[in-house]
Design an enzyme around this catalytic site. Sequence first.
Site, PDB file in Angstrom:
ATOM      1  N   LYS A  82       0.754  -1.136  -0.028  1.00 53.31           N
ATOM      2  CA  LYS A  82      -0.017  -0.146  -0.006  1.00 53.31           C
ATOM      3  C   LYS A  82       0.921   1.375  -0.044  1.00 53.31           C
ATOM      4  O   LYS A  82       1.883   1.437   0.827  1.00 53.31           O
ATOM      5  CB  LYS A  82      -1.004   0.046   1.149  1.00 53.31           C
ATOM      6  CG  LYS A  82      -1.949   1.003   1.291  1.00 53.31           C
ATOM      7  CD  LYS A  82      -2.580   0.885   2.589  1.00 53.31           C
ATOM      8  CE  LYS A  82      -3.806   2.053   2.878  1.00 53.31           C
ATOM      9  NZ  LYS A  82      -4.790   1.653   3.778  1.00 53.31           N
ATOM     10  N   SER A 157      -9.506   1.407   3.155  1.00 50.56           N
ATOM     11  CA  SER A 157      -8.702   2.314   2.286  1.00 50.56           C
ATOM     12  C   SER A 157      -7.574   1.321   1.467  1.00 50.56           C
ATOM     13  O   SER A 157      -7.051   1.833   0.444  1.00 50.56           O
ATOM     14  CB  SER A 157      -8.167   3.077   3.005  1.00 50.56           C
ATOM     15  OG  SER A 157      -7.113   2.651   3.944  1.00 50.56           O
ATOM     16  N   SER A 181      -9.656  -1.016   7.278  1.00 54.79           N
ATOM     17  CA  SER A 181      -9.047  -0.553   5.877  1.00 54.79           C
ATOM     18  C   SER A 181      -8.331  -2.089   5.229  1.00 54.79           C
ATOM     19  O   SER A 181      -7.910  -1.867   4.054  1.00 54.79           O
ATOM     20  CB  SER A 181      -8.116   0.455   5.943  1.00 54.79           C
ATOM     21  OG  SER A 181      -9.093   1.444   5.938  1.00 54.79           O
TER      22      SER A 181
END
Length: 475
Positions: A82, A157, A181
């Site tokens: 990420k 996310s 997330s």
Amino acid sequence: MSGAELTQLSLARAGEMIRRRELSPLELTEACLERIDRVDAALNAFITVTRKEALEEARRAAQEIARGRYRGPLHGVPVALKDMFATKGVRTTAGSRIMADRVPGEDAEATARLRAAGAVVLGKLNLHEFAFGATGVNPHYGPARNPWDTSRIAGGSSSGSAVAVASGECFAALGTDTGGSVRIPAALCGIVGFKPTYGRVSRWGVVPLSSSLDHVGPLTRTVEDAAIVLAAIAGRDPKDDSSLDEPVPDYRRELRRDRGLDGTRVGLPRRPFFEDADGEVLAAVQEALRVLAELGAEVEEVSLPHISEMPAAARDIMLPEAFAYHQAWLEERPQDYGDDVRQRLEMGRASSAASYEQAQRLRERIVQEWRTGLFRKIDILATPTTAIPAPPIEASDLRTTMALVRLTNPFNVAGLPAVSVPCGFTRAGLPVGLQLVGRWFEEGAVLRVARAYEQATRWHRRLPSVAAPLSPGGA
């Protein structure tokens, strides 16, 4: 085995083939890069692909293994991060315009530990801007698209992390989880997402959202793969004051002890986890609970002390902590934020010190009462991961985010280890996730229950429409 078949192996299987010299890290990395070239234009999982660096790392891994310097099951296996994790010499954008050109001088601790385990880093993955949202719709880099239906969100996310793993672009990815997330996108994309206990994995070098709620965790195709990655990144880091000096078990070895689920006490909190949820989601989770009972688990309904107060506590902790980190940029560059993230950050400006202190005190009380009460009666909690399947991209708004985090964020407030595993599909072919939650620092127990369920079902073997057929050895 074709390149497409190689990219659908589990991480554990790919690592074993590398160990046995049946597969080269370079061959595996090239297959993943070809996969990215073929599908990522439709999925938008990656912000940055580090092609040259990945190929160099793969060659180095192959040379080390040939010399007898095998590091373990991640050695030579392609992974991705990420874009919140610092990567030395490679930009780390946090999915934002504000950090678009930021190039760290050091790796985040979790990045460094993956590299030390021999993993090959393919690049940086898309996300909701600054990790502040659950949809993965990003105004600067575009939405990460769900590989089961590209008109729908991937969840956030850690959206790109889930998409890349589900679609075969990499074998594992790291994400961050502040209110769900890691688990939310894992559920919506049909893979495994694991949030360890708060303090189990270092957050040093990771762009923060809310420092006392942020967790780092893996997204993988199988529970065993999650155990492998977690073992590599877990453990005390003196650079991170929140990381705790708890012994790190051999999670993979714990999974291999076939103890079954006889006597495992599974708590079922009907309120609020089974209220106001999509009927198909509930049906899939109820069937998963039946499977757990067949495996020997003792399933009983429980109530969670203070559960109705936890959403407000999460808000009163997250908003001021997020605002504190972003305050200078909000004053100097407000136009560089997406509308949704800027509006949420501004809500933190109005937060009071009293509400923040009260939320933290409630959090301490919850931990104490759950530790001495709830978790003496049960071993594991089981709930849906999300109350809804993946909605269309154009339907994404703050209400969607709130609907998605409703069932996950209580366990960030409590700091408990939690996993999402695939447990079914809707009639429209969208994945459903089962959330399993355990005691603090008992990640092994959570993984064991998740693995038992996974092995009794076949949901993890199903592939999204962008993926090639699974090879016979790919489970």
